[in-house]
Structures are given as structure tokens and as C-alpha cells.
Design a protein around this motif. Structure first.
Motif, PDB file in Angstrom:
ATOM      1  N   GLY A  92      24.299   6.504   2.740  1.00  0.00           N
ATOM      2  CA  GLY A  92      25.550   5.989   2.163  1.00  0.00           C
ATOM      3  C   GLY A  92      26.398   5.241   3.174  1.00  0.00           C
ATOM      4  N   VAL A  93      25.947   5.240   4.439  1.00  0.00           N
ATOM      5  CA  VAL A  93      26.708   4.531   5.475  1.00  0.00           C
ATOM      6  C   VAL A  93      26.128   3.130   5.633  1.00  0.00           C
ATOM      7  N   PHE A  94      27.015   2.140   5.582  1.00  0.00           N
ATOM      8  CA  PHE A  94      26.590   0.763   5.819  1.00  0.00           C
ATOM      9  C   PHE A  94      26.429   0.585   7.323  1.00  0.00           C
ATOM     10  N   ASP A  95      25.204   0.379   7.776  1.00  0.00           N
ATOM     11  CA  ASP A  95      24.958   0.347   9.220  1.00  0.00           C
ATOM     12  C   ASP A  95      23.855  -0.663   9.526  1.00  0.00           C
ATOM     13  N   LEU A  96      24.297  -1.844   9.976  1.00  0.00           N
ATOM     14  CA  LEU A  96      23.299  -2.891  10.158  1.00  0.00           C
ATOM     15  C   LEU A  96      22.432  -2.656  11.384  1.00  0.00           C
ATOM     16  N   ARG A  97      22.762  -1.622  12.153  1.00  0.00           N
ATOM     17  CA  ARG A  97      21.914  -1.320  13.316  1.00  0.00           C
ATOM     18  C   ARG A  97      20.875  -0.243  12.994  1.00  0.00           C
ATOM     19  N   ARG A  98      20.771   0.145  11.730  1.00  0.00           N
ATOM     20  CA  ARG A  98      19.805   1.205  11.412  1.00  0.00           C
ATOM     21  C   ARG A  98      18.390   0.720  11.746  1.00  0.00           C
ATOM     22  N   THR A  99      17.540   1.673  12.103  1.00  0.00           N
ATOM     23  CA  THR A  99      16.223   1.286  12.612  1.00  0.00           C
ATOM     24  C   THR A  99      15.097   1.526  11.609  1.00  0.00           C
ATOM     25  N   GLU A 100      15.399   2.205  10.481  1.00  0.00           N
ATOM     26  CA  GLU A 100      14.314   2.476   9.528  1.00  0.00           C
ATOM     27  C   GLU A 100      13.768   1.144   9.016  1.00  0.00           C
ATOM     28  N   LYS A 101      12.486   1.059   8.935  1.00  0.00           N
ATOM     29  CA  LYS A 101      11.881  -0.226   8.581  1.00  0.00           C
ATOM     30  C   LYS A 101      11.504  -0.326   7.102  1.00  0.00           C
ATOM     31  N   GLY A 102      11.626   0.790   6.388  1.00  0.00           N
ATOM     32  CA  GLY A 102      11.247   0.791   4.974  1.00  0.00           C
ATOM     33  C   GLY A 102      11.966  -0.332   4.238  1.00  0.00           C
ATOM     34  N   SER A 103      11.213  -1.169   3.530  1.00  0.00           N
ATOM     35  CA  SER A 103      11.869  -2.304   2.879  1.00  0.00           C
ATOM     36  C   SER A 103      11.620  -2.253   1.389  1.00  0.00           C
ATOM     37  N   VAL A 104      11.700  -1.053   0.819  1.00  0.00           N
ATOM     38  CA  VAL A 104      11.353  -0.887  -0.591  1.00  0.00           C
ATOM     39  C   VAL A 104      12.264  -1.730  -1.497  1.00  0.00           C
ATOM     40  N   PHE A 105      13.388  -2.187  -0.954  1.00  0.00           N
ATOM     41  CA  PHE A 105      14.302  -2.974  -1.790  1.00  0.00           C
ATOM     42  C   PHE A 105      13.714  -4.325  -2.190  1.00  0.00           C
ATOM     43  N   PHE A 106      12.590  -4.727  -1.619  1.00  0.00           N
ATOM     44  CA  PHE A 106      11.877  -5.908  -2.113  1.00  0.00           C
ATOM     45  C   PHE A 106      10.599  -5.488  -2.840  1.00  0.00           C
ATOM     46  N   GLY A 107      10.545  -4.242  -3.288  1.00  0.00           N
ATOM     47  CA  GLY A 107       9.362  -3.756  -3.965  1.00  0.00           C
ATOM     48  C   GLY A 107       8.326  -3.285  -2.957  1.00  0.00           C
ATOM     49  N   ALA A 108       7.105  -3.050  -3.444  1.00  0.00           N
ATOM     50  CA  ALA A 108       6.019  -2.559  -2.602  1.00  0.00           C
ATOM     51  C   ALA A 108       4.714  -2.831  -3.337  1.00  0.00           C
ATOM     52  N   GLY A 109       3.625  -2.803  -2.587  1.00  0.00           N
ATOM     53  CA  GLY A 109       2.314  -2.958  -3.226  1.00  0.00           C
ATOM     54  C   GLY A 109       2.035  -4.397  -3.622  1.00  0.00           C
ATOM     55  N   THR A 110       1.184  -4.561  -4.620  1.00  0.00           N
ATOM     56  CA  THR A 110       0.684  -5.905  -4.940  1.00  0.00           C
ATOM     57  C   THR A 110       1.770  -6.838  -5.480  1.00  0.00           C
ATOM     58  N   HIS A 111       2.853  -6.275  -6.026  1.00  0.00           N
ATOM     59  CA  HIS A 111       3.913  -7.136  -6.576  1.00  0.00           C
ATOM     60  C   HIS A 111       5.093  -7.296  -5.614  1.00  0.00           C
ATOM     61  N   PHE A 112       4.882  -6.917  -4.342  1.00  0.00           N
ATOM     62  CA  PHE A 112       5.960  -7.070  -3.346  1.00  0.00           C
ATOM     63  C   PHE A 112       6.529  -8.489  -3.436  1.00  0.00           C
ATOM     64  N   CYS A 113       7.860  -8.569  -3.350  1.00  0.00           N
ATOM     65  CA  CYS A 113       8.568  -9.843  -3.554  1.00  0.00           C
ATOM     66  C   CYS A 113       7.989 -10.969  -2.690  1.00  0.00           C
ATOM     67  N   LEU A 114       7.542 -12.029  -3.352  1.00  0.00           N
ATOM     68  CA  LEU A 114       6.987 -13.165  -2.605  1.00  0.00           C
ATOM     69  C   LEU A 114       8.083 -13.937  -1.874  1.00  0.00           C
TER      70      LEU A 114
END
Ligand code: HEM
Length: 408
Positions: free
Chosen positions: A336-358
Motif C-alpha cells: 500500500g506504500v507508493f515507493d518507486l525504489r521498491r526492488t520486487e521485479k514481479g510485473s503482473v500488472f502487464f499480465g503474465a504467460g502467453t498473453h503478456f502485454c505486447l
């Protein structure tokens, strides 16, 4: 227990039961569901009952597992509110298996890192021009950032990328908003889908006649492949319609609500101004923090699948929330904290798998470049109203301010 057997009281309604948190933050109920009901029955405005998936690991599982299909091009398929873009035959979004992989590789030829870098230069030029106009008009009182910066910047991006004029873009925008409007009637949504398809057809015809080689943007790429017979014309048209949606609306919210959120985090904004290499991090964090929409579009189970002790039966619809996943504390520290220095690399916000955002790289380039120009050119930029008074755009599928009064 099948979805249809559940009592009404056990089923949450989208969007009514998912009001956003303060300042366009994630609907608080998503956190409750992630903890207590990771597979929660919901009813969509279409009347369809679906399983809502909110945990990071589960969202990735659904997006990776071929037993959950994005091919909803059949009568009676699970829908949000009506026959929207998920009902369109030939759209990359609605295909699976080898046909999907092939069409994706054809279109992927356009969406390269090099193309995205080219868009950095173009976006800079347009952003400077829009700020020039803002400066000429002067900060007399306040200016609406939506109509004077976010929307025109996205319109310029969309018209250039798709080879359309301003009128066509405006027409597309109206129809796409109708298609995504959760309060729309089935007739309105079907008519909007047909209107987008008609425009897509026109664009492919035009690209077919006038664009030699593969330099004509994504529509030129699709039209050429259709001409050469490596994809069908239906695929070229269906996927052009999908692109019209992708270039029109999803970029306006991060430019608008993202600017607001950055203005509310002075220290992080100051860090970006001191070190412009941080703008891409700011864009990523905005896209995580305010990820578009309560949910993504549905998928359908191709066989019975057990998840969290619940049976998802063959034929039932499943809907993911990448917004909830992007705030899952199992993956993101203090989500819930807005932190542009966060290091987690998970980018699920563009989807995942074969339909990952082009368009994920391109989208991040456009958003980061827009912030860089806007905040460098207007060092005194600030909100002209109290942040809690900023209202959500009614017709937007996304959490986006209707207007954002700013001054500098
Ligand atoms: C900030 C803006 C954007 C966000 C948050 C976003 C997010 C997403 C997500 C979550 C998906 C996967 C949906 C699913 O599997 O259910 C997706 C798919 C897709 N996106 Fe984006 N998108 C954005 C902008 C764009 C842009 C600008 C383009 C192109 C110019 C684009 C092109 C696509 C395409 C073609 C797909 C379908 C890929 C496939 O089905 O194989 N997106 N996007």
C-alpha cells in the motif's frame, strides 16, 4: 458446488461492491478477498457468475495455465457486461495455442525495444509541444491536466501509431468507452464492438493500399502479413480492433492519476527531478500502484480444476485482478506504500504467460517520458484543488480522475 448453485448473498457484485479506496487507490475489499476468499464468486453486469482470483500466485497460475482459456469467441461465453472485445474473432487477445503464437510473433515484429526507443523521441516532442501550449495559456487560475495534457498526448500517440486522424481517434474513443462501460446495455456494447470492427476494417484496407514494406506501424505489419497469406484477413482486422483499444484508453489513467500521486509524494518526485533515470521506476510504480481496472477480462476453464479446495468446473468463467495481485503482500513488501525504489521485479500488472502485454515496454516509455518532460518543464506544478475532491471519471473502466485541476 457449481457457481450457479451459490446463494445470491455469497456472491459479490462487480463493480458495486468494489468502491475504490481514497485517492484512487485499490478497492479495500480486494485485500479482504485475497486473504479470506482467494477464489470468490462474483456476478458481472452481464449477469454471468465468475470466480474472481486475487492472489499474485493464483493470478499468474491462471494466466500461465492453458486449461484457462482466453478464447471466449462463442455464444454464451462469460462476459463483463456484453459482447465486448472478448467476443471478436481473429483478435490476438481471444486466441490460444499455435494460432495465437503465430499471430503474436507477426505482430511482435513491430513491438521491439528499438521501436519503443523511437517512441521516446516522438513522445518527448509531443509532450514539449503540449507544455509549450500550457505555458502560452499561462497558469491563470487552474488548467485541467486531462484535457490539456494526458488525453491530447495519448491522442497524438494513438493517431501516429495507428495511422488515423483526430476524428477517427475521437470516434474510436467514444466506441471503446462504450464497449468497456460496465453500465452499458448489451445492445450498446454490441453496437460499439461492431463500430470498432468497422473502423479496424477501414484501417486494414487503407494500410493494404498504401503501406509498402513493414514500416507502416502495427496495422501495416498486420495488413502485409494478411496480404502474404501468413495470417488471415480476419486476424488482421480483429487484432487492429484490439490495438485501437490498447492505444486509446489505458494510457490516460497513469498519466493523470500518476501525476497526482507523484505530486502527493514530494520526496520521491524530488528524487526523480534530481535523477531523471528514475522516471522509468516512477512509471512502473504508478502502474503497479494504480493498475488499470478492478479486474482483467475473463477466461474460461477447459476442464475441472481444483484451487484452494474449490472446484472450478469445466465451462465456468474465471476473472483475475492484476490490481489485487500487484498489491499482494506475499509478493510486494508494504504494497500500500507508493515507493518507486521498491526492488520486487514481479510485473503482473502487464499480465503474465502467453498473453503478456505486447505493448508493455512501449507503454512504460510513453508514461516515463511524459512525466520527465512535464515535471522538468513545470517545476512549480501542483494540484489546484484538495486531492480528496478529485472525482473519478464516470465513463472510465479505469480508476481515472474526470478532471485534474493543476497550476504551477
Ligand atoms: C499502461 C497501459 C497498459 C496496461 C496496464 C496493459 C495491460 C495489459 C494486460 C494486463 C494484458 C493481458 C491481459 C490478460 O491476459 O488477460 C495486456 C495485453 C495486451 N496488451 Fe497491454 N496494457 C497497456 C498498454 C498497451 C499498449 C499501449 C499496447 C499496444 C500499443 C498494448 C498491447 C497489448 C496487446 C496486443 C495485448 C494482447 C496480447 C495477447 O493477447 O497475446 N497494451 N495488456
Amino acid at each position: 458446488m457449481a457457481l450457479t448453485d451459490l446463494a445470491e448473498t455469497e456472491v459479490l457484485r462487480i463493480p458495486q461492491d468494489f468502491p475504490p479506496g481514497p485517492l484512487f487507490t485499490i478497492p479495500p475489499i480486494l485485500a479482504t478477498l485475497r486473504d479470506d476468499r482467494p477464489l470468490c464468486p462474483v456476478v458481472m453486469p452481464s449477469g454471468n457468475r465468475l470466480w474472481l482470483v486475487t492472489r499474485y500466485a493464483d493470478v499468474r497460475l491462471v494466466m500461465h495455465d492453458p486449461r484457462f482459456s482466453r478464447d471466449l469467441v462463442f455464444a454464451g461465453a462469460p462476459r463483463m457486461a456484453g459482447d465486448d472485445l472478448t467476443s471478436v474473432e481473429g483478435s490476438l487477445f481471444n486466441m490460444e495455442g499455435d494460432d495465437h503464437a503465430h499471430l503474436r510473433s507477426v505482430l511482435g515484429a513491430y513491438f521491439t525495444r528499438r521501436t519503443a526507443d523511437g517512441w521516446r523521441v516522438t513522445t518527448e516532442r509531443h509532450a514539449h509541444d503540449l507544455v509549450d501550449r500550457l505555458e502560452r495559456a499561462g497558469p491563470a487560475g487552474s488548467v485541467d491536466l486531462v484535457t490539456s495534457f494526458s488525453e491530447p498526448l495519448v491522442a497524438r500517440f494513438a493517431t501516429e501509431l495507428m495511422g488515423i486522424d483526430n476524428d477517427e481517434h475521437a470516434r474510436a474513443q467514444v466506441q471503446i468507452r462504450r464497449q468497456l462501460d460496465l453500465s452499458g446495455t448489451p445492445e450498446q456494447i454490441r453496437a460499439a464492438t461492431a463500430a470498432v470492427a468497422a473502423l479496424a476494417e477501414e484501417l486494414v484496407d487503407r494500410a493494404d493500399g498504401h503501406t509498402p514494406g513493414r514500416s507502416g506501424g502495427p496495422v501495416g505489419t498486420l495488413a502485409q502479413a494478411a496480404r502474404e497469406g501468413t495470417i488471415s484477413r480476419r486476424e488482421a482486422v480483429g487484432t487492429t480492433g484490439l490495438l485501437l483499444m490498447n492505444v486509446t484508453d489505458p494510457l490516460v489513467p497513469p498519466l493523470t492519476v500518476g501525476t497526482m500521486t507523484l505530486l502527493l509524494h514530494d520526496d520521491q518526485l524530488a528524487a526523480c527531478r534530481r535523477d531523471p533515470r528514475l522516471w522509468p521506476e516512477a512509471a512502473r510504480e504508478v502502474l503497479r500502484y494504480h493498475n488499470n481496472g478492478i479486474t482483467n477480462f475473463p477466461r474460461v476453464a477447459l476442464e475441472d480444476i481444483d484451487l484452494h479446495g474449490i472446484r472450478v468446473s469445466k465451462g465456468e468463467g474465471v476473472i483475475t485482478s492484476t490490481l489485487a495481485a500487484a498489491h499482494d503482500p506475499r509478493e510486494f513488501a508494504d504494497p500500500g506504500v507508493f515507493d518507486l525504489r521498491r526492488t520486487e521485479k514481479g510485473s503482473v500488472f502487464f499480465g503474465a504467460g502467453t498473453h503478456f502485454c505486447l505493448g508493455s515496454v512501449l507503454a512504460q516509455v510513453v508514461v516515463a517520458t511524459a512525466y520527465a518532460v512535464l515535471f522538468a518543464r513545470l517545476p512549480g506544478l501542483r494540484l489546484a484543488v484538495a486531492p480528496h475532491t478529485v472525482e473519478k471519471a464516470d465513463d472510465s473502466f479505469f480508476a481515472c480522475p474526470a478532471t485534474l485541476p493543476v497550476t504551477w
